[in-house]
Motif scaffolding. Structure first.
Motif, PDB file in Angstrom:
ATOM      1  N   ALA A   1      -4.934 -14.521  -8.694  1.00 45.51           N
ATOM      2  CA  ALA A   1      -4.501 -14.517  -9.724  1.00 45.51           C
ATOM      3  C   ALA A   1      -4.511 -13.240 -10.356  1.00 45.51           C
ATOM      4  O   ALA A   1      -3.797 -12.773 -11.166  1.00 45.51           O
ATOM      5  N   GLY A   2      -5.712 -13.124 -10.277  1.00 42.14           N
ATOM      6  CA  GLY A   2      -6.104 -12.035 -10.822  1.00 42.14           C
ATOM      7  C   GLY A   2      -5.708 -10.751  -9.982  1.00 42.14           C
ATOM      8  O   GLY A   2      -5.712  -9.707 -11.137  1.00 42.14           O
ATOM      9  N   SER A   3      -4.809 -10.209  -8.847  1.00 41.71           N
ATOM     10  CA  SER A   3      -4.134  -9.289  -8.889  1.00 41.71           C
ATOM     11  C   SER A   3      -2.521  -8.911  -9.409  1.00 41.71           C
ATOM     12  O   SER A   3      -2.001  -8.106  -8.953  1.00 41.71           O
ATOM     13  N   ARG A   4      -1.957 -10.218  -9.789  1.00 39.98           N
ATOM     14  CA  ARG A   4      -0.987 -10.217 -10.555  1.00 39.98           C
ATOM     15  C   ARG A   4      -0.955  -9.325 -11.470  1.00 39.98           C
ATOM     16  O   ARG A   4       0.872  -8.616 -11.043  1.00 39.98           O
ATOM     17  N   PRO A   5      -1.713  -9.038 -12.276  1.00 40.19           N
ATOM     18  CA  PRO A   5      -1.239  -7.731 -13.289  1.00 40.19           C
ATOM     19  C   PRO A   5      -0.899  -6.545 -12.662  1.00 40.19           C
ATOM     20  O   PRO A   5      -0.206  -5.418 -12.873  1.00 40.19           O
ATOM     21  N   ILE A   6      -1.672  -6.596 -11.137  1.00 37.96           N
ATOM     22  CA  ILE A   6      -1.912  -5.340 -10.681  1.00 37.96           C
ATOM     23  C   ILE A   6      -0.707  -4.752  -9.942  1.00 37.96           C
ATOM     24  O   ILE A   6       0.362  -3.597 -10.206  1.00 37.96           O
ATOM     25  N   LEU A   7       0.158  -5.820  -9.537  1.00 35.79           N
ATOM     26  CA  LEU A   7       1.523  -5.736  -8.780  1.00 35.79           C
ATOM     27  C   LEU A   7       2.168  -5.656 -10.307  1.00 35.79           C
ATOM     28  O   LEU A   7       3.174  -4.548  -9.798  1.00 35.79           O
ATOM     29  N   ARG A   8       1.932  -6.143 -10.839  1.00 38.54           N
ATOM     30  CA  ARG A   8       3.251  -6.062 -12.569  1.00 38.54           C
ATOM     31  C   ARG A   8       3.127  -4.583 -12.988  1.00 38.54           C
ATOM     32  O   ARG A   8       4.365  -3.904 -13.727  1.00 38.54           O
ATOM     33  N   ASP A   9       1.906  -4.224 -12.637  1.00 41.29           N
ATOM     34  CA  ASP A   9       1.749  -2.457 -13.056  1.00 41.29           C
ATOM     35  C   ASP A   9       2.678  -1.834 -12.003  1.00 41.29           C
ATOM     36  O   ASP A   9       3.532  -0.467 -12.409  1.00 41.29           O
ATOM     37  N   LEU A  10       2.519  -2.560 -10.764  1.00 39.04           N
ATOM     38  CA  LEU A  10       3.060  -1.412  -9.952  1.00 39.04           C
ATOM     39  C   LEU A  10       4.059  -1.449  -9.558  1.00 39.04           C
ATOM     40  O   LEU A  10       4.893  -0.637  -9.341  1.00 39.04           O
ATOM     41  N   ARG A  11       4.990  -2.985  -9.907  1.00 39.42           N
ATOM     42  CA  ARG A  11       6.794  -2.649 -10.222  1.00 39.42           C
ATOM     43  C   ARG A  11       7.045  -1.388 -11.725  1.00 39.42           C
ATOM     44  O   ARG A  11       8.927  -1.286 -11.442  1.00 39.42           O
ATOM     45  N   GLY A  12       6.412  -1.750 -12.543  1.00 43.68           N
ATOM     46  CA  GLY A  12       6.913  -0.945 -14.205  1.00 43.68           C
ATOM     47  C   GLY A  12       7.263   0.510 -13.293  1.00 43.68           C
ATOM     48  O   GLY A  12       7.610   1.310 -13.225  1.00 43.68           O
ATOM     49  N   HIS A  13       5.802   1.402 -12.326  1.00 39.55           N
ATOM     50  CA  HIS A  13       5.942   2.539 -11.958  1.00 39.55           C
ATOM     51  C   HIS A  13       7.461   2.296 -10.930  1.00 39.55           C
ATOM     52  O   HIS A  13       8.008   3.551 -11.076  1.00 39.55           O
ATOM     53  N   ALA A  14       7.068   1.098 -10.625  1.00 37.75           N
ATOM     54  CA  ALA A  14       8.469   1.426  -9.241  1.00 37.75           C
ATOM     55  C   ALA A  14       9.757   2.116 -10.393  1.00 37.75           C
ATOM     56  O   ALA A  14      10.965   2.663  -9.391  1.00 37.75           O
ATOM     57  N   LEU A  15       9.783   0.827 -11.017  1.00 41.91           N
ATOM     58  CA  LEU A  15      11.048   1.067 -11.680  1.00 41.91           C
ATOM     59  C   LEU A  15      10.828   2.591 -12.589  1.00 41.91           C
ATOM     60  O   LEU A  15      12.843   2.953 -12.729  1.00 41.91           O
ATOM     61  N   GLU A  16      10.374   2.961 -13.006  1.00 41.09           N
ATOM     62  CA  GLU A  16      10.270   4.518 -13.485  1.00 41.09           C
ATOM     63  C   GLU A  16       9.709   5.416 -12.447  1.00 41.09           C
ATOM     64  O   GLU A  16      10.104   6.600 -12.458  1.00 41.09           O
ATOM     65  N   ARG A  17      10.444   4.483 -10.914  1.00 38.06           N
ATOM     66  CA  ARG A  17      10.256   5.968 -10.231  1.00 38.06           C
ATOM     67  C   ARG A  17       8.792   6.601  -9.831  1.00 38.06           C
ATOM     68  O   ARG A  17       9.217   7.747  -9.177  1.00 38.06           O
ATOM     69  N   GLU A  18       7.770   6.303  -9.685  1.00 38.98           N
ATOM     70  CA  GLU A  18       6.547   7.210  -9.967  1.00 38.98           C
ATOM     71  C   GLU A  18       6.239   6.937  -8.641  1.00 38.98           C
ATOM     72  O   GLU A  18       4.912   5.902  -8.796  1.00 38.98           O
ATOM     73  N   TRP A  19       6.482   7.751  -7.840  1.00 38.88           N
ATOM     74  CA  TRP A  19       6.070   7.356  -6.621  1.00 38.88           C
ATOM     75  C   TRP A  19       4.655   7.712  -5.975  1.00 38.88           C
ATOM     76  O   TRP A  19       3.761   6.396  -5.971  1.00 38.88           O
ATOM     77  N   THR A  20       4.138   8.684  -6.170  1.00 31.38           N
ATOM     78  CA  THR A  20       2.593   9.130  -6.339  1.00 31.38           C
ATOM     79  C   THR A  20       1.943   8.033  -7.079  1.00 31.38           C
ATOM     80  O   THR A  20       0.579   7.936  -6.913  1.00 31.38           O
TER      81      THR A  20
END
Length: 280
Positions: A134-153
């Motif tokens: 459960a504690g890692s779900r915010p991390i994954l959501r942050d990564l998802r946000g970066h993916a939507l913005e195409r911020e691969w680095t």
């Protein structure tokens, strides 16, 4: 020499990029993690060389197939559907095999072993478990946000920060965000990263563990933010025939940081050695 090992690259069913190394009598299918969506799906000379190096401990006895997922995943693609597709790869192209799933690949591997135990000889759930913590779900959501913005680095740097410990944790994200910008990740379809993260977040196999028949090794680090000690132990306890190998003071990248020991445990398990719960 590792560099002289026979190898092959291609696509199964014109969709699944793969690289094969070695010609051992046993077969090992490797299902990669989230990072699989972060490259274009073409295993060139560098990718093949990295596979040789990463699996040099196995290729004497095993023919190793690292099989990627198709590019351009459907928006509703789930872990369960991915597992069914990997079952098709085994049935059609590879044959019965031991299966090593890493991170997200470990989720897929569990479902594959549950759905088609006739195709899976032994199962290794590497730096993975029945669900993400459960504690890692915010991390994954942050990564998802970066993916939507195409911020691969930014995604690569954040993953490095969560994967490694000590000097590597300080150095790798910095390197990724500076000189690493000259060679950023190159997803063939940016949407594949979003779909993959959504599939991870949606998956919970904790109520289906007892349906996994092949003998299983659960192996990871106790300080992994995504699959920490409690998830590793829950996964091990729910399986009917399983071993647990856990590394102390280790994170999600333990299979790289402590590669020799990780590979040794995995190889011994695949070769049929039995042990109780081990901590290292």
């Amino acid at each position: 020499m590792i560099t002289s090992l026979p190898s092959e690259t291609g696509r199964f069913a014109e969709a699944f990029p793969y690289v094969r190394v070695g010609t051992g009598p046993e077969t090992l299918l490797v299902i990669p993690g989230l990072g699989d969506a972060m490259f274009d799906g073409e295993y060139g000379r560098i990718g093949t060389a990295l596979t040789r190096r990463n699996f040099d401990r196995f290729v004497g006895e095993y023919t190793v197939y690292v099989v990627s997922r198709p590019r351009g995943l459907a928006k509703d693609k789930s872990i369960e559907r991915m597992a069914r597709e990997y079952a098709g790869v085994l049935e059609r192209d590879v044959g019965t095999a031991s299966v090593l799933g890493l991170s997200m690949g470990g989720l897929i591997a569990q479902e594959l072993a549950r759905l088609r135990p006739d195709l899976v000889e032994r199962l290794v759930v590497g730096v993975s478990g029945c669900r993400v913590a459960a504690g890692s779900r915010p991390i994954l959501r942050d990564l998802r946000g970066h993916a939507l913005e195409r911020e691969w680095t930014a995604i690569r740097s954040r993953l490095y920060d969560e994967m490694f410990t000590g000097m590597r944790r300080r150095f790798y994200p910095f390197l990724s965000g500076t000189v690493g910008r000259l060679r950023p990740p190159t997803p063939a379809f940016g949407s594949d990263v979003v779909v993959s993260i959504d599939a991870i977040l949606a998956y919970d196999g904790s109520d289906r563990l007892e349906g996994i028949d092949p003998r299983t090794l659960v192996i990871g680090g106790d300080d992994d933010p995504f699959y920490p000690e409690e998830i590793l132990r829950e996964t091990h306890a729910g399986l009917s025939d399983a071993q647990l190998a856990m590394f102390r003071n280790a994170s999600h990248g333990v299979f790289l940081e402590r590669k020799a020991a990780f590979d040794n445990w995995t190889r011994r398990f695949l070769d049929g050695e039995t042990t109780r719960v081990r901590q290292q």
